[in-house]
Every structure is written in C-alpha cells, then in structure tokens.
Write an enzyme that holds these catalytic residues in place. Structure first.
Site, PDB file in Angstrom:
ATOM      1  N   ASN A 121      31.333 -34.060 -18.328  1.00 39.78           N
ATOM      2  CA  ASN A 121      30.449 -34.223 -19.472  1.00 39.78           C
ATOM      3  C   ASN A 121      30.893 -33.349 -20.637  1.00 39.78           C
ATOM      4  O   ASN A 121      30.226 -33.274 -21.668  1.00 39.78           O
ATOM      5  CB  ASN A 121      29.036 -33.832 -19.026  1.00 39.78           C
ATOM      6  CG  ASN A 121      27.996 -34.756 -19.565  1.00 39.78           C
ATOM      7  OD1 ASN A 121      27.252 -34.373 -20.444  1.00 39.78           O
ATOM      8  ND2 ASN A 121      27.959 -35.984 -19.094  1.00 39.78           N
ATOM      9  N   GLU A 131      25.849 -35.342  -9.475  1.00 40.22           N
ATOM     10  CA  GLU A 131      25.975 -34.449 -10.633  1.00 40.22           C
ATOM     11  C   GLU A 131      25.015 -33.259 -10.565  1.00 40.22           C
ATOM     12  O   GLU A 131      24.291 -32.977 -11.524  1.00 40.22           O
ATOM     13  CB  GLU A 131      25.743 -35.247 -11.926  1.00 40.22           C
ATOM     14  CG  GLU A 131      26.411 -34.616 -13.130  1.00 40.22           C
ATOM     15  CD  GLU A 131      26.324 -35.491 -14.369  1.00 40.22           C
ATOM     16  OE1 GLU A 131      27.236 -36.290 -14.580  1.00 40.22           O
ATOM     17  OE2 GLU A 131      25.339 -35.368 -15.112  1.00 40.22           O
ATOM     18  N   HIS A 136      30.358 -34.018 -24.400  1.00 42.29           N
ATOM     19  CA  HIS A 136      29.312 -35.031 -24.514  1.00 42.29           C
ATOM     20  C   HIS A 136      27.990 -34.496 -25.057  1.00 42.29           C
ATOM     21  O   HIS A 136      27.169 -35.271 -25.533  1.00 42.29           O
ATOM     22  CB  HIS A 136      29.071 -35.714 -23.159  1.00 42.29           C
ATOM     23  CG  HIS A 136      30.144 -36.700 -22.796  1.00 42.29           C
ATOM     24  ND1 HIS A 136      31.462 -36.327 -22.618  1.00 42.29           N
ATOM     25  CD2 HIS A 136      30.107 -38.039 -22.581  1.00 42.29           C
ATOM     26  CE1 HIS A 136      32.179 -37.391 -22.300  1.00 42.29           C
ATOM     27  NE2 HIS A 136      31.384 -38.453 -22.278  1.00 42.29           N
ATOM     28  N   HIS A 195      27.353 -37.100 -27.658  1.00 39.90           N
ATOM     29  CA  HIS A 195      26.230 -38.047 -27.574  1.00 39.90           C
ATOM     30  C   HIS A 195      25.330 -37.929 -28.802  1.00 39.90           C
ATOM     31  O   HIS A 195      24.809 -38.933 -29.300  1.00 39.90           O
ATOM     32  CB  HIS A 195      25.405 -37.796 -26.307  1.00 39.90           C
ATOM     33  CG  HIS A 195      25.976 -38.465 -25.088  1.00 39.90           C
ATOM     34  ND1 HIS A 195      25.630 -38.106 -23.805  1.00 39.90           N
ATOM     35  CD2 HIS A 195      26.857 -39.474 -24.957  1.00 39.90           C
ATOM     36  CE1 HIS A 195      26.283 -38.860 -22.945  1.00 39.90           C
ATOM     37  NE2 HIS A 195      27.036 -39.706 -23.603  1.00 39.90           N
ATOM     38  N   LYS A 248      38.862 -38.064 -11.171  1.00 37.65           N
ATOM     39  CA  LYS A 248      37.432 -38.390 -11.208  1.00 37.65           C
ATOM     40  C   LYS A 248      36.901 -38.647  -9.799  1.00 37.65           C
ATOM     41  O   LYS A 248      35.820 -38.178  -9.432  1.00 37.65           O
ATOM     42  CB  LYS A 248      37.157 -39.592 -12.120  1.00 37.65           C
ATOM     43  CG  LYS A 248      35.664 -39.897 -12.172  1.00 37.65           C
ATOM     44  CD  LYS A 248      35.189 -40.577 -13.399  1.00 37.65           C
ATOM     45  CE  LYS A 248      33.661 -40.700 -13.337  1.00 37.65           C
ATOM     46  NZ  LYS A 248      33.105 -41.514 -14.380  1.00 37.65           N
ATOM     47  N   GLU A 277      38.841 -40.147 -23.367  1.00 40.50           N
ATOM     48  CA  GLU A 277      38.168 -39.845 -22.085  1.00 40.50           C
ATOM     49  C   GLU A 277      39.189 -39.388 -21.034  1.00 40.50           C
ATOM     50  O   GLU A 277      38.896 -38.508 -20.224  1.00 40.50           O
ATOM     51  CB  GLU A 277      37.377 -41.056 -21.563  1.00 40.50           C
ATOM     52  CG  GLU A 277      36.125 -41.401 -22.387  1.00 40.50           C
ATOM     53  CD  GLU A 277      34.899 -40.528 -22.090  1.00 40.50           C
ATOM     54  OE1 GLU A 277      35.051 -39.377 -21.630  1.00 40.50           O
ATOM     55  OE2 GLU A 277      33.771 -40.999 -22.352  1.00 40.50           O
ATOM     56  N   ARG A 282      15.861 -54.445  -5.314  1.00 39.84           N
ATOM     57  CA  ARG A 282      16.028 -53.078  -4.797  1.00 39.84           C
ATOM     58  C   ARG A 282      17.474 -52.702  -4.491  1.00 39.84           C
ATOM     59  O   ARG A 282      17.748 -51.778  -3.732  1.00 39.84           O
ATOM     60  CB  ARG A 282      15.166 -52.842  -3.548  1.00 39.84           C
ATOM     61  CG  ARG A 282      13.692 -53.015  -3.815  1.00 39.84           C
ATOM     62  CD  ARG A 282      12.863 -52.330  -2.760  1.00 39.84           C
ATOM     63  NE  ARG A 282      11.461 -52.404  -3.092  1.00 39.84           N
ATOM     64  CZ  ARG A 282      10.657 -53.362  -2.652  1.00 39.84           C
ATOM     65  NH1 ARG A 282      11.110 -54.295  -1.864  1.00 39.84           N
ATOM     66  NH2 ARG A 282       9.395 -53.357  -2.996  1.00 39.84           N
ATOM     67  N   LYS A 318      27.841 -44.178 -11.921  1.00 40.02           N
ATOM     68  CA  LYS A 318      26.778 -43.839 -12.891  1.00 40.02           C
ATOM     69  C   LYS A 318      26.459 -45.094 -13.674  1.00 40.02           C
ATOM     70  O   LYS A 318      27.354 -45.689 -14.293  1.00 40.02           O
ATOM     71  CB  LYS A 318      27.273 -42.768 -13.856  1.00 40.02           C
ATOM     72  CG  LYS A 318      26.937 -41.365 -13.466  1.00 40.02           C
ATOM     73  CD  LYS A 318      27.086 -40.533 -14.732  1.00 40.02           C
ATOM     74  CE  LYS A 318      27.177 -39.091 -14.509  1.00 40.02           C
ATOM     75  NZ  LYS A 318      27.372 -38.377 -15.782  1.00 40.02           N
ATOM     76  N   ARG A 323      30.196 -32.177 -11.086  1.00 41.53           N
ATOM     77  CA  ARG A 323      30.457 -33.404 -11.841  1.00 41.53           C
ATOM     78  C   ARG A 323      30.157 -33.248 -13.325  1.00 41.53           C
ATOM     79  O   ARG A 323      30.645 -34.008 -14.154  1.00 41.53           O
ATOM     80  CB  ARG A 323      29.667 -34.578 -11.221  1.00 41.53           C
ATOM     81  CG  ARG A 323      30.069 -35.912 -11.798  1.00 41.53           C
ATOM     82  CD  ARG A 323      29.505 -37.088 -11.034  1.00 41.53           C
ATOM     83  NE  ARG A 323      29.844 -38.327 -11.706  1.00 41.53           N
ATOM     84  CZ  ARG A 323      29.540 -39.516 -11.272  1.00 41.53           C
ATOM     85  NH1 ARG A 323      28.882 -39.664 -10.142  1.00 41.53           N
ATOM     86  NH2 ARG A 323      29.885 -40.589 -11.959  1.00 41.53           N
ATOM     87  N   HIS A 335      32.185 -44.517 -28.668  1.00 41.44           N
ATOM     88  CA  HIS A 335      31.882 -43.427 -27.735  1.00 41.44           C
ATOM     89  C   HIS A 335      33.020 -42.400 -27.673  1.00 41.44           C
ATOM     90  O   HIS A 335      32.796 -41.189 -27.827  1.00 41.44           O
ATOM     91  CB  HIS A 335      31.618 -44.030 -26.349  1.00 41.44           C
ATOM     92  CG  HIS A 335      31.290 -43.008 -25.301  1.00 41.44           C
ATOM     93  ND1 HIS A 335      30.097 -42.350 -25.261  1.00 41.44           N
ATOM     94  CD2 HIS A 335      32.030 -42.515 -24.268  1.00 41.44           C
ATOM     95  CE1 HIS A 335      30.097 -41.502 -24.240  1.00 41.44           C
ATOM     96  NE2 HIS A 335      31.265 -41.581 -23.622  1.00 41.44           N
TER      97      HIS A 335
END
Ligand SMILES: NC(=O)c1ccc[n+]([C@@H]2O[C@H](COP(=O)([O-])OP(=O)(O)OC[C@H]3O[C@@H](n4cnc5c(N)ncnc54)[C@H](O)[C@@H]3O)[C@@H](O)[C@H]2O)c1
Length: 364
Positions: free
Chosen positions: A245, A237, A248, A252, A227, A185, A121, A143, A241, A264
């Site tokens: 992206n 997000e 992306h 993606h 960031k 990035e 957990r 993330k 945030r 990527h």
C-alpha cells in the site's frame, strides 16, 4: 459445551498464476469440475477487443456462456454497477456452479471479484487481466472492492480466484499511458521488497515502455512472485501486506480529488513521491535513495511538479478516510532504503503528523 468448526487449511485456497502469451485460450482446463455456466464480466472497451471473441470460442464448448459488460472506467466501480450485473446474472439463472471470468483491468477484476465473493454467498471466478496493472498487481491476492462517494475500495471482500491467467497477447492493444500505469505498480512492489528487482526494472524500463514482450513477461513474473509471497504470509492484510500500500495513502487521496480522472498508477506515483519525501524528512531514507526513487519515476515520465496542483490540506483531510487510519491517526508505509520498508518491531505502518505531510508537499 464447546464445538469446533474446522475450516480447510490455506492450501485448499492455493491457485495457479500463469503468465504466458495465449494462455487465455486454454482457460477451460482451469475451471472447477462442476462448472455449469460461464459469465464473462468485462468493460465496454475490452468487450470490443477481446470479450466477444472469447464468448464465441467458449460457446463451442459444453458450457452456457453469458457476456455482461459495463462502461469502461473507474467511475463504474460502484454499487450501482454491481447490482445491475448481479441482477442480470439472477435473470439468467446463474447458480452456485456458475464461474465468473473477470476479463479486464483492475476495475473489472475488483468488481467481478466482489460479485463472485457475494453472489449466492460466494462462487468461483478466474482473473484474466488485460492491463499491465492488473497483471502485475490487482489480479493476484484476492482483494476485491468497489468505490463509494467517501473513498476508494472501502467496501469489498478478500476472495481468492481459482486461477489467474495473464495472457501477454492481450497487452497489444493497451496504450502507452496504461503501460506506465502498470509499471508504477511494479516499481512500487520492487522498491518496497527487492533491490535486485529494482535494478532489473531500472535497466529495462525503456524497453518495457516499448512493450517488449520478453521484458514485460519478466516484470510481471517478478512482481507477481513477490506479491504472492507477501499474500501467502498475510492474506488479510493484518500487517505485512500493507507494504504493498506504499504510496497509496496519498495516492488514493489524489485519485479521489481528481474525481478519478487521474489514472490509479499515476496517482500512486505522486503518492510514492510524497511518501518517500516523508521517509526522508523522518530520517529513515537517505537523500541518495530518495533521489533514486524520484529518478525512477522520472524515467516513466512522472513529473514531481504535478504535485503543486493539489492543495495539501485537502489531501491530508482525505487521508483520514484511508483504510490504514485508526483512532484519528493516519498511518503510512515508509521506505528505509531501495527495496526495503521501515519496520519497528515488525510493524510496517507508522503514524505521521499532518505537519510532516505538509512539509513534504512544500518541498515539491
Ligand atoms: N485488488 C487489488 O489488489 C488492486 C491493486 C491495484 C489496483 N487495483 C485497482 O485497479 C484499478 C485500476 O486498474 P486499471 O488501471 O487496470 O484500470 P481499468 O480496469 O479501468 O483499465 C484501464 C483502461 O484500459 C482499458 N483496457 C483494459 N484492457 C485493455 C486492453 N488490453 N487494451 C486496450 N484497452 C484496455 C479499460 O477499458 C480501461 O478503459 C483501480 O480501481 C484500483 O483501485 C486493485
């Protein structure tokens, strides 16, 4: 009757991000006090370069140290690898006071971070990024995720590390291709958030490509500073945030359709081109600023003509699986200037019709 559960405030989750050559050798000071054992999670390439040496060094301390690795590459960022690593940790009787050291690029960071989020957990982990991409972006912000056949990063958790230790010495073995991967990035962060940093990037990009340490140090520092500010304001997000992206939604889709053969950062670079073109077509971005974006990517060797290899209809179909899509509508982050995203009433994502996306593709 009503009860209240009081969770620790955000400050309890703060953590240091240290950018310094040699910092990974001093990681002991960043471990929680009750640490019993350490698990280095890494990939097959980083294992050869750095992980075995780190294990040997840590074995001289009071901790038990285990080293687990998986085959390098995005194709390993999946549930099967996660299960194998977790089972190995269970066999070694790792407990709640075990700390994971995520030593590697974004794939290791995302996977090891997700294991840390769910093992018993939730246990502590430290990010030790070894690629430029992981240093400027993925190791910061908590993330964590794995890919599924349906798409990238669709299963994961927000789980913040105890510390991020970006050791610039570890970039010495990184290929130029992966330097470009990380620079994309960094450029993405600057183009969406800071025109001043875009100028710095433009001025120093050629030196960065030669792995000039002082320049890379500055770029990592500047990107992470932005960031961290964004994550502090919107950890989960909800809105702000999402600016990180940018590029992306299309990126993606391209990465997925290339069966993860395209790196990527390169896929994001192509995504940035299309999404900047959409911003231009929708009247938010000037032609001069669009050209600036395109030229900044050309400085990194990104060719807009590479987009011709992709079928826009297939890309568009895949964008509906994007995390920002809702109620059958795809939402995009759009640029309104160099260092600025388009916002309406504070919202940073906007619906874009498939027709506009197709038109944007037709212009390459
Ligand atoms: N969590 C986030 O916020 C976030 C943000 C951006 C990207 N990502 C994820 O990051 C991943 C991409 O990261 P990446 O580009 O670092 O990929 P990667 O982790 O696959 O690393 C790229 C390659 O470089 C090798 N490598 C790593 N360090 C090295 C070193 N120092 N010397 C030589 N070789 C080295 C690796 O073995 C691998 O083959 C994607 O899965 C992406 O989704 C996550």
């Amino acid at each position: 009757m009503q009860l209240k559960i009081k969770l620790p405030d955000k400050k309890a989750q703060s953590y240091p991000i240290v950018i310094e050559a040699g910092i990974s050798e001093q990681l002991i000071q960043y471990l929680p006090k009750n640490t019993s054992s350490l698990v280095i999670i890494t990939d097959s390439t980083v294992k050869k370069h750095y992980a075995q040496a780190l294990k040997n060094a840590l074995e001289k301390t009071i901790y038990s140290v285990f080293l687990l690795s998986f085959k390098a590459g995005e194709a390993s960022k999946n549930i099967q690898t996660k299960i194998k690593l977790e089972e190995a940790m269970l066999v070694k009787c790792c407990g709640r006071d075990t700390v994971i050291l995520a030593l590697g690029g974004g794939v290791v960071g995302d996977l090891a971070g997700f294991i840390a989020a769910t093992y018993m957990r939730g246990i502590s982990y430290i990010q030790i990024p070894t690629t430029l991409l992981a240093m400027v972006d993925s190791s910061v912000g908590g993330k964590t995720a794995i890919d599924t056949p349906q798409g990238k990063n669709l299963i994961g958790a927000f789980w913040q590390p105890r510390a991020v230790l970006a050791d610039l010495n570890l970039l010495k073995t990184l290929s130029k291709q992966h330097i470009v991967n990380g620079l994309v990035e960094a450029l993405k962060i600057f183009l969406t958030c800071s025109s001043k940093d875009v100028q710095y990037f433009k001025k120093n990009v050629q030196l960065a490509l030669t792995k000039n340490e002082a320049i890379l140090h500055q770029l990592v520092y500047r990107a992470v500073k932005i960031k961290a500010q964004v994550v502090e304001q919107d950890e989960h997000e909800i809105n702000l945030r999402k600016i990180l992206n940018w590029g992306h939604t299309i990126g993606h889709a391209i990465e997925h359709l290339s069966h993860y053969k395209m790196l990527h950062g390169y896929a994001v670079a192509l995504g940035i081109l299309v999404e900047a073109k959409i911003s231009l077509l929708m009247g938010y971005l000037s032609a001069t600023d669009y050209l600036f974006v395109e030229n900044s990517l050309k400085d990194l060797g990104i060719r807009p003509s590479d987009l011709q290899k992709y079928n826009p209809n297939e890309i568009i179909k895949h964008t509906y699986k994007d995390k920002k899509a809702k109620a059958g509508q795809v939402y995009y982050v759009l640029l309104s200037g160099v260092g600025q995203v388009h916002q309406i009433k504070g919202k940073v994502t906007h619906p874009v019709s498939d027709r506009i996306v197709k038109e944007a593709f037709s212009l390459f």
